[in-house]
Design an enzyme around this catalytic site. Structure first.
Site, PDB file in Angstrom:
ATOM      1  N   GLU A   1      58.441  36.894  59.360  1.00 45.49           N
ATOM      2  CA  GLU A   1      57.400  37.757  59.934  1.00 45.49           C
ATOM      3  C   GLU A   1      56.101  37.307  59.291  1.00 45.49           C
ATOM      4  O   GLU A   1      55.813  37.659  58.146  1.00 45.49           O
ATOM      5  CB  GLU A   1      57.669  39.228  59.601  1.00 45.49           C
ATOM      6  CG  GLU A   1      59.000  39.766  60.091  1.00 45.49           C
ATOM      7  CD  GLU A   1      59.101  39.868  61.596  1.00 45.49           C
ATOM      8  OE1 GLU A   1      58.122  39.562  62.305  1.00 45.49           O
ATOM      9  OE2 GLU A   1      60.176  40.247  62.073  1.00 45.49           O
TER      10      GLU A   1
ATOM     11  N   GLU B   1      42.952  35.856  59.578  1.00 51.18           N
ATOM     12  CA  GLU B   1      43.222  37.286  59.378  1.00 51.18           C
ATOM     13  C   GLU B   1      42.194  37.866  58.426  1.00 51.18           C
ATOM     14  O   GLU B   1      42.025  37.362  57.311  1.00 51.18           O
ATOM     15  CB  GLU B   1      44.610  37.461  58.756  1.00 51.18           C
ATOM     16  CG  GLU B   1      45.708  37.557  59.775  1.00 51.18           C
ATOM     17  CD  GLU B   1      47.043  37.899  59.125  1.00 51.18           C
ATOM     18  OE1 GLU B   1      47.686  38.848  59.580  1.00 51.18           O
ATOM     19  OE2 GLU B   1      47.446  37.215  58.183  1.00 51.18           O
TER      20      GLU B   1
ATOM     21  N   THR C   1      51.637  32.870  56.993  1.00 52.38           N
ATOM     22  CA  THR C   1      52.201  31.720  57.706  1.00 52.38           C
ATOM     23  C   THR C   1      52.275  30.519  56.768  1.00 52.38           C
ATOM     24  O   THR C   1      53.246  29.743  56.799  1.00 52.38           O
ATOM     25  CB  THR C   1      51.335  31.402  58.944  1.00 52.38           C
ATOM     26  OG1 THR C   1      51.432  32.528  59.831  1.00 52.38           O
ATOM     27  CG2 THR C   1      51.806  30.164  59.676  1.00 52.38           C
TER      28      THR C   1
ATOM     29  N   LYS D   1      63.120  39.826  46.334  1.00 50.80           N
ATOM     30  CA  LYS D   1      62.001  39.558  45.431  1.00 50.80           C
ATOM     31  C   LYS D   1      60.769  40.234  46.021  1.00 50.80           C
ATOM     32  O   LYS D   1      60.177  39.772  46.984  1.00 50.80           O
ATOM     33  CB  LYS D   1      61.737  38.054  45.293  1.00 50.80           C
ATOM     34  CG  LYS D   1      60.764  37.770  44.154  1.00 50.80           C
ATOM     35  CD  LYS D   1      59.816  36.638  44.418  1.00 50.80           C
ATOM     36  CE  LYS D   1      58.637  36.938  45.265  1.00 50.80           C
ATOM     37  NZ  LYS D   1      57.618  37.872  44.768  1.00 50.80           N
TER      38      LYS D   1
ATOM     39  N   SER E   1      54.777  50.429  65.832  1.00 51.51           N
ATOM     40  CA  SER E   1      55.947  50.040  65.028  1.00 51.51           C
ATOM     41  C   SER E   1      56.893  51.221  64.840  1.00 51.51           C
ATOM     42  O   SER E   1      56.454  52.317  64.519  1.00 51.51           O
ATOM     43  CB  SER E   1      55.504  49.577  63.647  1.00 51.51           C
ATOM     44  OG  SER E   1      54.518  48.597  63.752  1.00 51.51           O
TER      45      SER E   1
ATOM     46  N   GLY F   1      55.170  37.723  55.211  1.00 51.61           N
ATOM     47  CA  GLY F   1      54.015  37.273  54.441  1.00 51.61           C
ATOM     48  C   GLY F   1      53.200  36.278  55.257  1.00 51.61           C
ATOM     49  O   GLY F   1      53.270  36.263  56.489  1.00 51.61           O
TER      50      GLY F   1
ATOM     51  N   CYS G   1      49.652  43.008  59.260  1.00 49.14           N
ATOM     52  CA  CYS G   1      49.727  41.773  60.050  1.00 49.14           C
ATOM     53  C   CYS G   1      49.456  42.056  61.520  1.00 49.14           C
ATOM     54  O   CYS G   1      49.184  41.135  62.287  1.00 49.14           O
ATOM     55  CB  CYS G   1      51.106  41.155  59.939  1.00 49.14           C
ATOM     56  SG  CYS G   1      51.536  40.778  58.264  1.00 49.14           S
TER      57      CYS G   1
ATOM     58  N   TRP H   1      53.220  43.173  49.818  1.00 48.71           N
ATOM     59  CA  TRP H   1      52.674  44.351  49.133  1.00 48.71           C
ATOM     60  C   TRP H   1      52.116  45.381  50.107  1.00 48.71           C
ATOM     61  O   TRP H   1      51.883  46.520  49.718  1.00 48.71           O
ATOM     62  CB  TRP H   1      51.557  43.930  48.155  1.00 48.71           C
ATOM     63  CG  TRP H   1      50.534  43.023  48.787  1.00 48.71           C
ATOM     64  CD1 TRP H   1      50.520  41.656  48.699  1.00 48.71           C
ATOM     65  CD2 TRP H   1      49.420  43.392  49.608  1.00 48.71           C
ATOM     66  NE1 TRP H   1      49.470  41.152  49.429  1.00 48.71           N
ATOM     67  CE2 TRP H   1      48.780  42.199  49.997  1.00 48.71           C
ATOM     68  CE3 TRP H   1      48.913  44.610  50.057  1.00 48.71           C
ATOM     69  CZ2 TRP H   1      47.652  42.190  50.816  1.00 48.71           C
ATOM     70  CZ3 TRP H   1      47.793  44.605  50.881  1.00 48.71           C
ATOM     71  CH2 TRP H   1      47.177  43.404  51.252  1.00 48.71           C
TER      72      TRP H   1
HETATM   73  C1  SIN Z   1      53.097  44.271  58.627  1.00 43.57           C
HETATM   74  O1  SIN Z   1      51.902  44.351  58.625  1.00 43.57           O
HETATM   75  O2  SIN Z   1      53.657  43.274  58.147  1.00 43.57           O
HETATM   76  C2  SIN Z   1      54.007  45.344  59.169  1.00 43.57           C
HETATM   77  C3  SIN Z   1      53.316  46.351  59.967  1.00 43.57           C
HETATM   78  C4  SIN Z   1      54.256  47.328  60.630  1.00 43.57           C
HETATM   79  O3  SIN Z   1      55.449  47.383  60.348  1.00 43.57           O
HETATM   80  O4  SIN Z   1      53.757  48.071  61.471  1.00 43.57           O
END
Ligand code: SIN
Length: 484
Positions: free
Chosen positions: A254, A385, A234, A178, A445, A232, A288, A154
């Site tokens: 990821e 996290e 781990t 999904k 990114s 998502g 993440c 999300w």
């Molecule tokens: C993420 O938090 O999963 C992706 C972050 C990003 O693409 O910079």
């Protein structure tokens, strides 16, 4: 929902080119207000199987298309996304909560993967290999892996889909997505624009559901699905990894991170503060790759804390649709509870809240930008996290200490360091156990650079030429029996 797009965005799921509704639905809520935005179908495992059937049926024709033709369709999809970018940004802010300026950025970021892979798909080159035997020749060709399944999060409801689907389609694969139950509307809007662009029926399917575990089981158990890609936690990634074992699927995972962001005494203070702000407070700390542990060397510590507090004090907490907002709501009540509990646990062990530290009165899901000092490496806040707007600062003395603390985690997604000393920057970047390192940069990114982690942060890479390879198989052809 009052969003002006040139064609209405759908609230039905997409299977085999048909928009599918169901008696059972679930509501999509605006996290800023709790208001219902729409109801979407709560599909079943049987529906997931139908989506795989459709992707399986569509695969041979899509795979057989010349890459150039696939590229033209993808380019059209990109153009349609760009044409609808303002409406998509508003939709994203409505269902995910991030400030409109960030949503606009994400639409552009998300679209860039489609543009990039449309072109990169044309460059799925094989090799010719010098022979070992006079009567033989060896070549490799790259072929699409087949039907893929994607389970998406999300926090980036557009970019995490385009990063997977743009790549899969460019490679000649078909796919079932999904999306998160928190943000299905962006996924459906993307699917509509893909359909309008000419992506054929069954090549891109979207199934919305509240029953993620059961649908996940169907996607992982079906032998026709040859690859699973997941972004998502781990914890869920490990379950999916196990579930994929029986059919030996190719996997891209990821997963979670625990990013260290290291500020050395020889950093440029302004650069370090700007990088920390960007890394920490992007999407209200819900990425993440967010700096989860901010390691600050003793000599610059006090100056850095003061400058960070000043910068964080300028953030504007408000619903994302408010033009001034720079920090929107968190995604749900669990997220708020997690932040509160990590903070109170840290404080009970001696950490000090320098600013913020409490929910914000804009609504139930808003949390004030927070700076906390006195954090030590053994505290829970330094090991889980945070996924919220909390900058958690650990003081360190030497470069060796920083590297030891930074690497003392099972995760290895992103890491950051700030230093004006090139030798140190290179040395530390090499020593950090992470898939991506930002040197004097808080956000890196993009579509051309490989994104992914090591250790328990995942498998494989997305974006870049490496991303395309994740959707391709290498076939070696040995042409034998040749006369000299
Ligand atoms: C993420 O938090 O999963 C992706 C972050 C990003 O693409 O910079």
């Amino acid at each position: 929902m009052n969003i002006k797009s040139s064609t209405p965005f759908p609230t039905a799921a997409l299977i085999g080119g048909e928009w599918v509704t169901s008696k059972k639905t679930f509501p999509v809520l605006d996290p800023a207000t709790g208001d219902k935005l729409a109801d979407v179908p709560d599909l079943t495992p049987d529906d997931a199987k139908r989506a795989i059937d459709a992707a399986h049926q569509a695969f041979p024709a899509w795979a057989a298309k010349p890459a150039k033709e696939r590229a033209q369709i993808l380019r059209k999809w990109y153009d349609l996304i760009i044409a609808e970018s303002e409406a998509l940004a508003q939709l994203m802010t409505a269902e995910q909560g991030k400030p409109l300026t960030e949503s606009r950025g994400e639409v552009a970021y998300g679209a860039s993967f489609i543009e990039w892979f449309a072109e990169e798909g044309k460059r799925a080159y094989g090799h010719t290999i010098p022979t070992t035997v006079a009567s033989r020749r060896y070549v490799t060709i790259k072929q699409p892996i087949g039907v893929c399944a994607a389970i998406t999060p999300w926090n980036f409801p557009i970019a995490m889909i385009t990063r997977k689907v743009g790549c899969a389609l460019a490679a000649g694969c078909t796919i079932v997505v999904k999306p998160s139950e928190e943000t299905p509307l962006c996924a459906l809007a993307l699917a509509k624009l893909a359909q309008d662009a000419g992506v054929p029926a069954g090549a891109f399917n979207v199934i919305t559901t509240l029953d993620s575990p059961a649908v996940g089981k169907v996607l992982t158990a079906d032998d026709r699905v040859r690859k699973l890609t997941f972004t998502g936690s781990t914890e869920v990634g490990k379950i999916l990894y196990r579930q994929c074992a029986d059919t030996i699927k190719k996997l891209t995972l990821e997963l979670g991170g625990n990013a260290p962001l290291i500020i050395f005494d020889d950093a440029d203070l302004q650069q370090a503060v700007a990088g920390t702000m960007a890394s920490k407070f992007r999407n209200a700390g819900q990425t993440c790759v967010c700096a989860n542990r901010i390691l600050v060397q003793a000599g610059i510590f006090d100056k850095f804390v003061a400058a960070l507090k000043e910068a964080a004090g300028k953030l504007v907490v408000a619903p994302g649709r408010d033009a001034k907002s720079t920090v929107g709501p968190l995604i749900n009540a669990d997220a708020i509870e997690k932040v509160k509990s990590l903070l109170s646990n840290a404080v009970s062990q001696g950490a000090k809240v320098e600013m913020g530290g409490k929910p914000d009165d804009h609504g139930a899901l808003f949390f004030s930008p927070t700076v906390v000092t006195g954090v030590t490496a053994d505290m829970t806040i330094a090991n889980e996290e945070i996924f919220g707007p909390v900058a958690s600062l650990i003081r360190f003395e030497t470069e060796a200490d920083a590297i030891r603390i930074a690497n003392n985690t099972p995760f290895g997604l992103a890491a950051y360091l700030f230093s004006q000393n090139v030798s140190r920057a290179w040395r530390v970047a090499e020593a950090l156990e992470a898939g991506m390192v930002g040197v004097n940069e808080g956000v890196f990114s993009n579509e051309v650079a490989p994104f992914g982690g090591i250790k328990q942060s995942g498998l494989g890479r997305e974006g870049a030429d490496e991303g395309l390879n994740e959707y391709l198989e290498t076939k070696m052809i040995c042409l034998g029996g040749m006369n000299a």
